[in-house]
Write a protein that holds these residues in place. Structure first.
Motif, PDB file in Angstrom:
ATOM      1  N   UNK A   1      -4.299 -77.617   0.254  1.00 53.10           N
ATOM      2  CA  UNK A   1      -3.248 -76.575  -0.607  1.00 53.10           C
ATOM      3  C   UNK A   1      -2.274 -77.801  -1.375  1.00 53.10           C
TER       4      UNK A   1
ATOM      5  N   UNK B   1       0.137 -77.961  -3.151  1.00 51.86           N
ATOM      6  CA  UNK B   1       1.469 -77.525  -3.188  1.00 51.86           C
ATOM      7  C   UNK B   1       2.136 -77.684  -1.740  1.00 51.86           C
ATOM      8  N   UNK B   2       1.222 -77.408  -0.660  1.00 52.36           N
ATOM      9  CA  UNK B   2       1.761 -77.418   0.589  1.00 52.36           C
ATOM     10  C   UNK B   2       1.841 -78.921   1.038  1.00 52.36           C
TER      11      UNK B   2
ATOM     12  N   UNK C   1       4.859 -80.572  -0.662  1.00 51.12           N
ATOM     13  CA  UNK C   1       6.168 -80.186   0.124  1.00 51.12           C
ATOM     14  C   UNK C   1       6.296 -80.817   1.382  1.00 51.12           C
TER      15      UNK C   1
ATOM     16  N   UNK D   1      -6.475 -75.862   8.992  1.00 49.73           N
ATOM     17  CA  UNK D   1      -7.378 -75.071   8.055  1.00 49.73           C
ATOM     18  C   UNK D   1      -7.631 -75.620   6.707  1.00 49.73           C
TER      19      UNK D   1
ATOM     20  N   UNK E   1      -0.342 -75.928  11.381  1.00 46.73           N
ATOM     21  CA  UNK E   1      -0.876 -74.564  11.158  1.00 46.73           C
ATOM     22  C   UNK E   1      -0.013 -73.438  10.764  1.00 46.73           C
ATOM     23  N   UNK E   2      -0.671 -72.564  10.093  1.00 44.22           N
ATOM     24  CA  UNK E   2       0.046 -71.557   9.627  1.00 44.22           C
ATOM     25  C   UNK E   2       0.247 -70.401  10.772  1.00 44.22           C
ATOM     26  N   UNK E   3      -0.601 -70.605  11.972  1.00 48.06           N
ATOM     27  CA  UNK E   3      -0.325 -69.612  13.200  1.00 48.06           C
ATOM     28  C   UNK E   3       0.630 -70.324  14.148  1.00 48.06           C
TER      29      UNK E   3
ATOM     30  N   UNK F   1       3.874 -74.212  10.350  1.00 44.15           N
ATOM     31  CA  UNK F   1       4.404 -74.225   9.015  1.00 44.15           C
ATOM     32  C   UNK F   1       5.326 -73.093   9.124  1.00 44.15           C
ATOM     33  N   UNK F   2       6.614 -73.377   9.190  1.00 45.09           N
ATOM     34  CA  UNK F   2       7.547 -72.594   8.993  1.00 45.09           C
ATOM     35  C   UNK F   2       8.837 -73.093   8.213  1.00 45.09           C
ATOM     36  N   UNK F   3      10.145 -72.220   8.067  1.00 50.30           N
ATOM     37  CA  UNK F   3      10.999 -72.984   7.223  1.00 50.30           C
ATOM     38  C   UNK F   3      11.822 -73.598   8.074  1.00 50.30           C
TER      39      UNK F   3
ATOM     40  N   UNK G   1      10.209 -76.424   9.411  1.00 53.12           N
ATOM     41  CA  UNK G   1       9.408 -77.592   9.485  1.00 53.12           C
ATOM     42  C   UNK G   1      10.068 -78.477   9.257  1.00 53.12           C
TER      43      UNK G   1
ATOM     44  N   UNK H   1       8.724 -76.926  -6.316  1.00 50.21           N
ATOM     45  CA  UNK H   1       7.732 -76.357  -5.559  1.00 50.21           C
ATOM     46  C   UNK H   1       7.766 -74.811  -5.695  1.00 50.21           C
TER      47      UNK H   1
ATOM     48  N   UNK I   1      -4.559 -67.668   5.003  1.00 54.24           N
ATOM     49  CA  UNK I   1      -4.009 -68.509   5.640  1.00 54.24           C
ATOM     50  C   UNK I   1      -3.059 -69.769   5.181  1.00 54.24           C
TER      51      UNK I   1
ATOM     52  N   UNK J   1       5.766 -69.354   4.153  1.00 51.19           N
ATOM     53  CA  UNK J   1       6.725 -69.563   5.164  1.00 51.19           C
ATOM     54  C   UNK J   1       7.208 -70.933   4.968  1.00 51.19           C
TER      55      UNK J   1
END
Lengths: 118, 562
Positions: free
Chosen positions: A9, A11-12, A15, A54, A80-82, A100-102, A104, B15, B56, B63
């Motif tokens: 991704x 964008x991710x 970031x 992922x 990971x998102x989980x 991955x959370x706030x 991070x 972003x 996902x 988040x």
């Protein structure tokens, strides 16, 4: 210090790159495992890899295994998102596994510093 | 912060905007994929991974960027896909809700609100740093404005940072992006009789934390109370609320437990052994310092001020017993728990060691858990005793003698460092009248309120003591008398606004204060005297004011106090 960020991704990836640049690291981006491998071939200054889990075709953990088979021993941080489970965390050769959370920005900063032994 | 801070901030905001802008196209694409995947099992197998990855990635990125609702919806989508037969109904509903959330974020007010909520938080540590340790961030969520004004005033008066929300949605988003130290929540909102507590329940579920919350309600009925209990609330107030009661409840809720780690000094002539014991204790969360020569133990005691001493019995130069005796001969260390370590198993010899006032005997090699629990038990007991001895039981402030000791120590240090300090003597005006008119409980309430005000508004490093009755003394470190006077006057102004309630009556209180400064007054006694004289002038000039001592006070002007 130069860090390779791998995320499908864009964008991710940007970031994560922005967070690391803010902490004073030099960042290279790759959109998938293949691109990551060629970036690693092209730049031998890369000191650490931060990868998403992922991704299509080759997942983060598969990328890690590929690299280890090739004898690449760079510190490797998995995102990971989980909530990462224990078996994933315990993967040999993995420096850290983060959600991955706030938070991070801080968790990643710590993990990077720890992985390079600061 | 470094100059690069705003650029990271801007970058993340860019972003976030791009994330929102790109979302409709991504949703469009994935919806098409979903439709196709439903055509045949082959298509389903082919497109499944992509659908999965979409949710996902949306969850992770959403988040990380602070869009918690998007992440939540994406998680629902992912969970639904993981079912053996994914429910089309659930997945399509998620698509719709994602589109709605996207529109909300896209709309100018929605976006601004979301960004404003985000900007105040993460990635920009400044706002958190500027709050002192005792200041709290409080979210007040109530849709009735007439109630709120007074509450806001009282909470701010005590130095808390208060954010007011009129609807539960804005509140919800704010909690997601920045956790408050406490929440004050109305139960009833236009959208439902228990909408307030329901919001709390879903927040607790979502965050996996129990948010410290106090609930306000117009009703004391069973159903409302039950909804509050289910939402894990820590307090329940029926309206109209007395602001001061609420304030004290918030204070109680947010006062952290004493989690200062226990400090242990290890004295052992063998560095490796000392290091091993230190490691065991450190792993149990204690702070440990090691000394390898008994002769260094006294200086270490002075500097490190441990809660407990762990001593090897057999050391050259000076045995553990002798060391214990030396330590016990000094009055300030009489209460310090000492634990002996030795390979001595002869109980007769152990007994003789006990006569030196040693608390316990542990034989080497130690059992790790045994060492940790022996140390913990005794050190904590000493701590409790110390706090009972040094603190005033009603206010938790330092008592008279401890305050004087601490101030004297601070001055001794200041002499060496050439720093300046200011002292304030504070006395509640007409306190006797409060007690006589409204009763002792009301008087206690006034004293507790003032002590809380001092604790929340002054710095941790300042020394705050209750000198007795309605008199308080404060040492403001590194501050000029002018600055001290401004600070105390600010407190005086806010204290005068606090409404006290006793029975049916309500009243207000004021205080007077006198300020003196070090090194103009070079000793604790002269500082106190000079501040006292200034206080006397403040009382004499009509009370409810702060007066700074001038040189004149010491030059023979009448200073007699009646």
């Amino acid at each position: 210090m130069r860090i390779l960020v791998v995320d499908d991704d864009p964008l991710a990836g940007e970031m994560i790159g922005a967070l690391l640049e803010f902490q004073g690291y030099d960042v290279l981006l790759a959109n998938d495992a293949m691109e990551a491998i060629s970036q690693l071939d092209a730049h031998d200054t890369i000191a650490l890899i931060v990868s998403d889990m992922h991704m299509p075709l080759v997942s983060g953990i598969e990328l890690l295994n590929m690299l280890r088979e090739q004898g690449v021993t760079l510190p490797f941080i998995l995102l990971t998102g989980d909530t990462p489970d224990e078996t994933l965390r315990q993967t040999p050769g993995l420096s850290a596994c983060l959600q991955k959370d706030a938070a991070l920005d801080t968790s990643l900063g710590h993990a990077v510093a720890q992985a390079v032994g600061e | 912060m470094s100059p690069s801070a705003p650029s990271l901030h801007d970058k993340l905001n860019q972003l976030r905007q791009r994330f929102i802008e790109q979302l409709p196209a991504r949703l469009q694409h994935i919806t098409e994929q979903w439709q196709q995947s439903r055509a045949s099992t082959e298509a389903e197998a082919r497109l499944g991974p992509e659908l999965h990855r979409f949710f996902h990635s949306l969850k992770g990125t959403g988040r990380s960027l602070g869009f918690e609702r998007i992440a939540l919806l994406a998680d629902q989508g992912e969970t639904a896909l993981n079912e053996p037969t994914p429910s089309a109904h659930v997945i399509e509903r998620v698509f719709v809700q994602l589109a709605e959330e996207q529109q909300r974020l896209q709309s100018l007010p929605g976006q601004q609100r979301a960004l404003a909520a985000l900007n105040s938080v993460e990635f920009a540590p400044t706002p958190i740093k500027t709050r002192s340790k005792r200041q709290r961030l409080i979210y007040l969520c109530d849709d009735e404005p007439d109630q709120v004004g007074q509450l806001l005033h009282h909470l701010r008066c005590f130095g808390h940072e208060v954010v007011h929300f009129e609807d539960t949605d804005a509140f919800f988003n704010a909690v997601i992006s920045r956790r408050p130290d406490a929440i004050i929540m109305d139960v009833q909102f236009p959208q439902g009789n228990t909408a307030g507590t329901e919001t709390l329940t879903s927040l607790n579920k979502l965050t996996g934390e129990r948010l410290p919350a106090i609930v306000l309600s117009a009703h004391g009925d069973f159903h409302s109370r039950l909804s509050a209990v289910r939402a894990g609330c820590n307090g329940y107030f029926t309206k109209p609320v007395k602001p001061l009661d609420l304030m004290l409840a918030v204070d109680e809720l947010t006062t952290p437990l004493d989690d200062e780690p226990l400090r242990v000094l290890v004295v052992d002539d063998e560095p490796e052994v000392a290091a091993y014991h230190a490691l065991l204790l450190e792993q149990a969360g204690m702070v440990v310092q090691q000394v390898n020569h008994p002769s260094d133990a006294l200086t270490a005691l002075e500097r490190f001020s441990p809660d407990l001493l762990l001593v090897d019995v057999y050391m050259p130069v000076c045995s553990g017993e002798e060391l214990a005796n030396i330590i016990r001969q000094q009055p300030e260390h009489v209460g310090l728990p000492i634990i002996y370590l030795s390979s001595e198993t002869d109980s007769q010899k152990q007994l003789s060691a006990m006569t030196a006032g040693v608390e316990a005997f542990i034989t080497k090699p130690v059992v790790p858990e045994e060492l940790v629990s022996a140390v913990q038990l005794r050190a904590e007991r000493l701590r409790l005793l110390r706090s009972l001895m040094t603190r005033d039981s009603m206010t938790g402030l330092y008592n008279h003698s401890t305050t004087t000791d601490l101030i004297s120590k601070a001055l001794a240090q200041a002499h060496r460092d050439n720093t300046q300090h200011a002292m304030a003597m504070i006395d509640i005006d007409h306190f006797k009248a409060v007690n006589d008119t409204h009763g002792h409980l009301a008087g206690d309430q006034v004293i507790i309120t003032l002590s809380r005000l001092l604790k929340t508004r002054l710095r941790m490093s300042d020394i705050i003591g209750r000198y007795g009755g309605e008199e308080f003394v404060v040492l403001l470190k590194g501050v000029s008398d002018e600055r001290a006077s401004e600070l105390i006057d600010g407190l005086r102004h806010d204290f005068a606004q606090v409404d006290f309630h006793a029975g049916g009556a309500h009243f207000r209180c004021t205080f007077s204060a006198g300020i003196s400064s070090f090194p103009i007054q070079p000793s604790t006694e002269s500082l106190r005297l000079s501040a006292d004289q200034a206080l006397y002038r403040a009382k004499h000039q009509g009370r409810n004011q702060v007066v700074t001592s001038t040189e004149q006070d010491d030059d023979g002007f009448p200073t007699a106090r009646l």
